[in-house]
Design a protein around this motif. Structure first.
Motif, PDB file in Angstrom:
ATOM      1  N   ALA A 467       6.623 -14.347  57.725  1.00  0.00           N
ATOM      2  CA  ALA A 467       7.670 -14.780  56.996  1.00  0.00           C
ATOM      3  C   ALA A 467       9.066 -14.242  57.368  1.00  0.00           C
ATOM      4  CB  ALA A 467       7.538 -14.397  55.355  1.00  0.00           C
ATOM      5  N   ASN A 468      10.503 -14.678  56.874  1.00  0.00           N
ATOM      6  CA  ASN A 468      11.332 -14.841  56.824  1.00  0.00           C
ATOM      7  C   ASN A 468      11.617 -13.943  55.475  1.00  0.00           C
ATOM      8  OD1 ASN A 468      12.012 -16.750  56.540  1.00  0.00           O
ATOM      9  ND2 ASN A 468      12.906 -17.343  58.507  1.00  0.00           N
ATOM     10  N   VAL A 469      11.235 -14.073  54.687  1.00  0.00           N
ATOM     11  CA  VAL A 469      11.860 -13.709  53.420  1.00  0.00           C
ATOM     12  C   VAL A 469      10.613 -13.567  52.468  1.00  0.00           C
ATOM     13  CG1 VAL A 469      12.733 -14.601  51.287  1.00  0.00           C
ATOM     14  CG2 VAL A 469      14.191 -15.650  53.004  1.00  0.00           C
ATOM     15  N   LEU A 470      10.448 -12.511  52.455  1.00  0.00           N
ATOM     16  CA  LEU A 470       9.109 -10.998  51.403  1.00  0.00           C
ATOM     17  C   LEU A 470       9.031 -11.283  49.865  1.00  0.00           C
ATOM     18  CD1 LEU A 470       8.683  -9.054  53.827  1.00  0.00           C
ATOM     19  CD2 LEU A 470       7.612 -10.709  54.100  1.00  0.00           C
ATOM     20  N   LEU A 471       8.343 -11.730  49.069  1.00  0.00           N
ATOM     21  CA  LEU A 471       8.736 -11.651  47.436  1.00  0.00           C
ATOM     22  C   LEU A 471       7.563 -10.587  47.495  1.00  0.00           C
ATOM     23  CD1 LEU A 471       9.291 -14.991  46.916  1.00  0.00           C
ATOM     24  CD2 LEU A 471      11.083 -13.353  46.622  1.00  0.00           C
ATOM     25  N   LEU A 472       8.040  -9.537  46.790  1.00  0.00           N
ATOM     26  CA  LEU A 472       6.863  -8.657  46.613  1.00  0.00           C
ATOM     27  C   LEU A 472       6.794  -8.577  45.346  1.00  0.00           C
ATOM     28  CD1 LEU A 472       8.033  -5.902  49.974  1.00  0.00           C
ATOM     29  CD2 LEU A 472       5.532  -7.712  49.090  1.00  0.00           C
ATOM     30  N   ASP A 473       6.064  -8.372  44.800  1.00  0.00           N
ATOM     31  CA  ASP A 473       5.483  -7.721  43.297  1.00  0.00           C
ATOM     32  C   ASP A 473       5.057  -6.888  42.639  1.00  0.00           C
ATOM     33  OD1 ASP A 473       5.184  -8.296  40.547  1.00  0.00           O
ATOM     34  OD2 ASP A 473       4.818 -10.105  40.408  1.00  0.00           O
ATOM     35  N   GLU A 474       5.757  -6.501  42.368  1.00  0.00           N
ATOM     36  CA  GLU A 474       5.168  -4.067  42.647  1.00  0.00           C
ATOM     37  C   GLU A 474       4.921  -3.635  43.464  1.00  0.00           C
ATOM     38  OE1 GLU A 474       5.843  -2.831  40.220  1.00  0.00           O
ATOM     39  OE2 GLU A 474       6.226  -3.506  38.127  1.00  0.00           O
ATOM     40  N   PRO A 475       4.723  -3.681  45.145  1.00  0.00           N
ATOM     41  CA  PRO A 475       4.395  -3.744  46.167  1.00  0.00           C
ATOM     42  C   PRO A 475       4.600  -1.966  45.892  1.00  0.00           C
ATOM     43  CG  PRO A 475       6.750  -4.300  46.991  1.00  0.00           C
ATOM     44  CD  PRO A 475       6.635  -4.674  45.389  1.00  0.00           C
ATOM     45  N   THR A 476       4.869  -1.339  45.634  1.00  0.00           N
ATOM     46  CA  THR A 476       4.808   0.496  44.839  1.00  0.00           C
ATOM     47  C   THR A 476       4.132   0.823  44.451  1.00  0.00           C
ATOM     48  OG1 THR A 476       6.358   0.016  43.919  1.00  0.00           O
ATOM     49  CG2 THR A 476       7.093   0.908  45.725  1.00  0.00           C
ATOM     50  N   ASN A 477       3.273   0.080  43.843  1.00  0.00           N
ATOM     51  CA  ASN A 477       2.333   0.172  42.435  1.00  0.00           C
ATOM     52  C   ASN A 477       0.626   1.050  43.499  1.00  0.00           C
ATOM     53  OD1 ASN A 477       2.874   0.410  40.100  1.00  0.00           O
ATOM     54  ND2 ASN A 477       1.553  -1.126  39.260  1.00  0.00           N
ATOM     55  N   ASP A 478       0.111   2.619  43.549  1.00  0.00           N
ATOM     56  CA  ASP A 478      -1.272   2.581  43.779  1.00  0.00           C
ATOM     57  C   ASP A 478      -0.901   3.377  44.641  1.00  0.00           C
ATOM     58  OD1 ASP A 478      -2.537   2.108  41.022  1.00  0.00           O
ATOM     59  OD2 ASP A 478      -2.544   0.134  41.730  1.00  0.00           O
ATOM     60  N   LEU A 479       0.278   3.302  45.650  1.00  0.00           N
ATOM     61  CA  LEU A 479       0.892   3.425  46.842  1.00  0.00           C
ATOM     62  C   LEU A 479       1.038   4.917  47.320  1.00  0.00           C
ATOM     63  CD1 LEU A 479       3.107   0.875  48.568  1.00  0.00           C
ATOM     64  CD2 LEU A 479       0.031   1.091  49.097  1.00  0.00           C
ATOM     65  N   ASP A 480      -0.395   5.683  48.119  1.00  0.00           N
ATOM     66  CA  ASP A 480       0.555   7.084  48.247  1.00  0.00           C
ATOM     67  C   ASP A 480       1.514   7.311  49.022  1.00  0.00           C
ATOM     68  OD1 ASP A 480       0.059   7.043  51.309  1.00  0.00           O
ATOM     69  OD2 ASP A 480      -1.588   6.325  51.275  1.00  0.00           O
ATOM     70  N   VAL A 481       2.238   8.852  49.064  1.00  0.00           N
ATOM     71  CA  VAL A 481       3.718   8.151  49.737  1.00  0.00           C
ATOM     72  C   VAL A 481       3.982   8.090  51.309  1.00  0.00           C
ATOM     73  CG1 VAL A 481       5.128  10.083  50.068  1.00  0.00           C
ATOM     74  CG2 VAL A 481       4.459  10.043  47.705  1.00  0.00           C
ATOM     75  N   GLU A 482       2.756   8.300  51.573  1.00  0.00           N
ATOM     76  CA  GLU A 482       3.312   8.300  52.954  1.00  0.00           C
ATOM     77  C   GLU A 482       3.395   6.832  53.451  1.00  0.00           C
ATOM     78  OE1 GLU A 482       0.468   9.567  56.952  1.00  0.00           O
ATOM     79  OE2 GLU A 482      -0.023  11.264  54.974  1.00  0.00           O
ATOM     80  N   THR A 483       2.695   6.058  53.127  1.00  0.00           N
ATOM     81  CA  THR A 483       2.188   4.450  52.605  1.00  0.00           C
ATOM     82  C   THR A 483       3.944   3.659  52.435  1.00  0.00           C
ATOM     83  OG1 THR A 483       0.150   4.203  52.848  1.00  0.00           O
ATOM     84  CG2 THR A 483       1.145   2.446  52.720  1.00  0.00           C
ATOM     85  N   LEU A 484       4.584   4.670  51.144  1.00  0.00           N
ATOM     86  CA  LEU A 484       5.507   3.859  50.711  1.00  0.00           C
ATOM     87  C   LEU A 484       6.734   4.744  51.304  1.00  0.00           C
ATOM     88  CD1 LEU A 484       5.473   5.476  47.100  1.00  0.00           C
ATOM     89  CD2 LEU A 484       6.226   3.191  48.477  1.00  0.00           C
ATOM     90  N   ARG A 485       6.584   5.831  52.251  1.00  0.00           N
ATOM     91  CA  ARG A 485       7.798   5.809  53.497  1.00  0.00           C
ATOM     92  C   ARG A 485       7.971   4.575  54.147  1.00  0.00           C
ATOM     93  NH1 ARG A 485       5.576  11.244  54.171  1.00  0.00           N
ATOM     94  NH2 ARG A 485       6.863  12.294  52.420  1.00  0.00           N
ATOM     95  N   ALA A 486       6.786   4.794  55.018  1.00  0.00           N
ATOM     96  CA  ALA A 486       6.866   3.775  56.227  1.00  0.00           C
ATOM     97  C   ALA A 486       6.536   2.401  55.652  1.00  0.00           C
ATOM     98  CB  ALA A 486       4.389   3.614  56.596  1.00  0.00           C
ATOM     99  N   LEU A 487       6.693   1.405  54.225  1.00  0.00           N
ATOM    100  CA  LEU A 487       6.691   0.338  54.199  1.00  0.00           C
ATOM    101  C   LEU A 487       8.448   0.719  53.781  1.00  0.00           C
ATOM    102  CD1 LEU A 487       6.399  -2.301  52.771  1.00  0.00           C
ATOM    103  CD2 LEU A 487       6.245  -1.625  50.446  1.00  0.00           C
ATOM    104  N   GLU A 488       9.015   1.074  53.519  1.00  0.00           N
ATOM    105  CA  GLU A 488      10.720   1.527  53.427  1.00  0.00           C
ATOM    106  C   GLU A 488      11.111   1.669  54.687  1.00  0.00           C
ATOM    107  OE1 GLU A 488      10.514   4.617  49.209  1.00  0.00           O
ATOM    108  OE2 GLU A 488      11.310   5.117  52.370  1.00  0.00           O
ATOM    109  N   ASP A 489      10.827   2.399  55.371  1.00  0.00           N
ATOM    110  CA  ASP A 489      11.024   2.097  57.040  1.00  0.00           C
ATOM    111  C   ASP A 489      10.964   0.584  57.371  1.00  0.00           C
ATOM    112  OD1 ASP A 489      11.821   4.332  56.756  1.00  0.00           O
ATOM    113  OD2 ASP A 489      10.372   5.485  58.061  1.00  0.00           O
ATOM    114  N   ALA A 490       9.478   0.212  57.838  1.00  0.00           N
ATOM    115  CA  ALA A 490       9.521  -1.447  57.400  1.00  0.00           C
ATOM    116  C   ALA A 490      10.336  -2.137  57.123  1.00  0.00           C
ATOM    117  CB  ALA A 490       7.950  -1.904  57.191  1.00  0.00           C
TER     118      ALA A 490
END
Length: 559
Positions: A467-490
């Protein structure tokens, strides 16, 4: 004042689950009265177990754990219990039962003054009234009803007469949190208190806990919350508990020093911490400039997307077709639901490379907007236009479209040994590992996963969809900080667009180029800039009231 040196002590605490899995290994910690402690660690590290032991709920453990004499402990579980025989107000008032009884007794005693003629009886009444008054004064209980109303309003609790058996999970948590805060225990144990709270309510809770005289121990992945409300960070990792004095920013500085000293093979994780530290050290103006620069640098993002190297502890989102000039445009968009007008005359244009943070209280209409973008729902008036080059990828809140009988690896990879990620191929097990599923975790059955783990599976499946347009509904719920950082960088490296519903202000500050805010009264504000800049603009527009959350109001629907 407390007469004890430590409010809670644990010595050589260990916990082994059936099957021999040791989750806590010899924790020895002492908690200072009045400390505000944020608990961090990967999903499944044992954070909730520590809180359940401290709350006296889990009694099966090795070693010792005890609270100081007379300490009253209050605990918010991830799925709290409410009294089904009482309505919302009845459950909230349970938290202030003793104070309510004192106020009622004060009224009774005061009423008796007109009836008593005997001097001894009168002296006894005067003495009792003085004693009750002293207790109410000490606990600041005279405006109890107002305190209850402020807390219920700020946490956006359902109406007082609502039936608790018909509430959603998020509403139940808000009622339980309200009841707990009003009970004013000496030690608050909070398991993910910010889940299901919108950004304004989290801000109110932060302020409340900063002023709170007791000890607070909170498991949370909300990094602004950890930065603003915590003066200690307890990291639970591989069975150990490592305390760091200071808030989240200080913790990152000290953690980086520790990783350097240990000179572990921690290259990729070290890099994600370094990038976050670099962002923290920038001034607010520099952060905003960076979010604007992302739009102008869209061409460079597209060029570099093909040459990105994949490392561990890093998520890479493959790019499909490049975006044309039109991505998502809304013109005069109006949408109602039932007798409520959710969105009134919304106009916006998302440019290529834009990342939109969508914020607002639960039930405001954010998910309805996503349904209109994906074509599952139609506006009542106005138009929404999706560009011809747009390929949408959507992860929704429910995350129920997973096969519980498949392993994590099978569900994400479809059984393929190699995955095609745009301009490069990657071994499927390495791709699954990017989402923090290491080794035997990839063989776990999907049906046995926690909420955070299910979220990671959904993200992994959707992010490989080209996909070239991502729709993310509450992707940060229940994620640990390490995965959150990785998702932000991505997302920062992603050569496409994203529209993200989130209440994680740190996440929105780092990645958002625009904010779409459901502000109440059916008004949706489109703002160019990150969350911090939006907050400053909101204060300019709305004045002092901008900081105080209230229950949502809607315009009536007139069709």
């Amino acid at each position: 004042m407390a007469s004890y040196q430590y409010v809670y002590v644990m010595k050589n605490l260990s916990k082994v689950y059936p099957g021999g899995k040791e989750i806590l290994k010899g924790l020895s910690l002492s908690f200072l009265p009045g400390a505000k402690i944020g608990v961090l660690g990967p999903n499944g590290a044992g954070k909730s177990t520590v809180l359940r032991i401290m709350a006296g709920i889990d009694k099966e453990f090795g070693g010792e754990a005890w609270a100081a004499d007379g300490v009253k402990i209050g605990y918010l579980a991830q799925e709290p219990d409410l009294d089904p025989a009482k309505d919302v107000m009845g459950n909230v008032m349970d938290g202030v039962g003793p104070m309510k009884a004192l106020l009622d007794r004060f009224e009774e005693v005061s009423a008796k003054f007109g009836e008593v003629v005997d001097d001894d009886e009168m002296n006894a009444l005067i003495a009792e009234q003085a004693e009750i008054q002293e207790k109410i004064d000490a606990a600041d209980g005279w405006d109890l009803q107002r305190q209850v109303e402020i807390a219920m309003d700020a946490l956006r609790c359902p109406p007082g007469e609502a039936d608790v058996t018909k509430l959603s999970g998020g509403e139940r948590r808000r009622v339980a949190l309200c009841r707990l805060l009003l009970s004013k225990p000496d030690m608050l144990l909070l398991d993910e208190p910010t889940n299901h709270l919108d950004a304004e309510s989290v801000g109110w809770l932060e302020h409340f806990l900063q002023q709170y005289p007791g000890t607070v121990v909170a498991i949370t992945h909300d990094r602004y919350f950890l930065d603003n409300a915590a003066n200690w960070i307890l990291e639970v990792d591989r069975g150990r508990g490592i305390p760091y004095e200071g808030n989240y920013s200080t913790y990152l500085e000290n953690k980086q020093k520790r990783l350097e000293q240990e000179s572990r093979e921690e290259g990729a994780r070290d890099k994600t911490i370094s990038r976050e530290l670099e962002w923290i050290r920038q001034s607010p103006k520099a952060r905003q400039a960076k979010s604007k620069a992302r739009i102008t640098a869209y061409e460079n993002l597209v060029a570099s997307a093909g040459s990105q190297k994949v490392e561990s502890a890093q998520i890479v989102i493959p790019i499909a077709e490049r975006l044309g000039g039109v991505v998502i445009e809304a013109e005069g968009l109006t949408k109602g639901f039932g007798d409520r007008l959710l969105i009134d005359d919304l106009t916006f244009r998302l440019p290529p490379g834009g990342i939109v943070g969508v914020i607002g209280a639960n039930g405001a209409g954010k998910t309805t907007l996503f349904k209109m973008i994906t074509g599952k729902d139609q506006p009542d008036s106005g138009a929404i236009r999706i560009g011809e080059t747009v390929r949408l990828g959507y992860v929704d809140q429910s995350r129920d479209a997973l096969d519980p009988n498949k392993t994590v690896w099978q569900e994400i990879s479809d059984g393929q040994d190699e995955l095609d990620l745009g301009k490069r191929k990657i071994p499927s097990r390495a791709y699954v590992g990017q989402f923090n599923f290491k080794g035997s975790d990839q063989q776990k059955k999907v049906g046995q996963l926690s909420g955070g783990e299910r979220n990671r599976v959904h993200l992994a499946k959707m992010l490989k969809s080209h996909a070239n347009v991502l729709l993310l509904d509450e992707p940060t719920n229940d994620l640990d900080v390490e995965t959150l950082r990785a998702l932000e960088d991505a997302l920062l490296e992603f050569a496409g667009c994203a529209v993200v519903i989130s209440h994680d202000r740190w996440f929105l500050d780092r990645i958002a180029t625009h904010i779409l805010s459901f502000e109440g009264d059916s008004h949706v504000e489109w703002f160019e800039g990150n969350f911090e800049a939006y907050e400053a603009d909101k204060k300019r527009r709305l004045g002092a009231d901008a900081d105080q959350p209230h229950r949502l109001k809607y315009k009536p629907l007139s069709r």
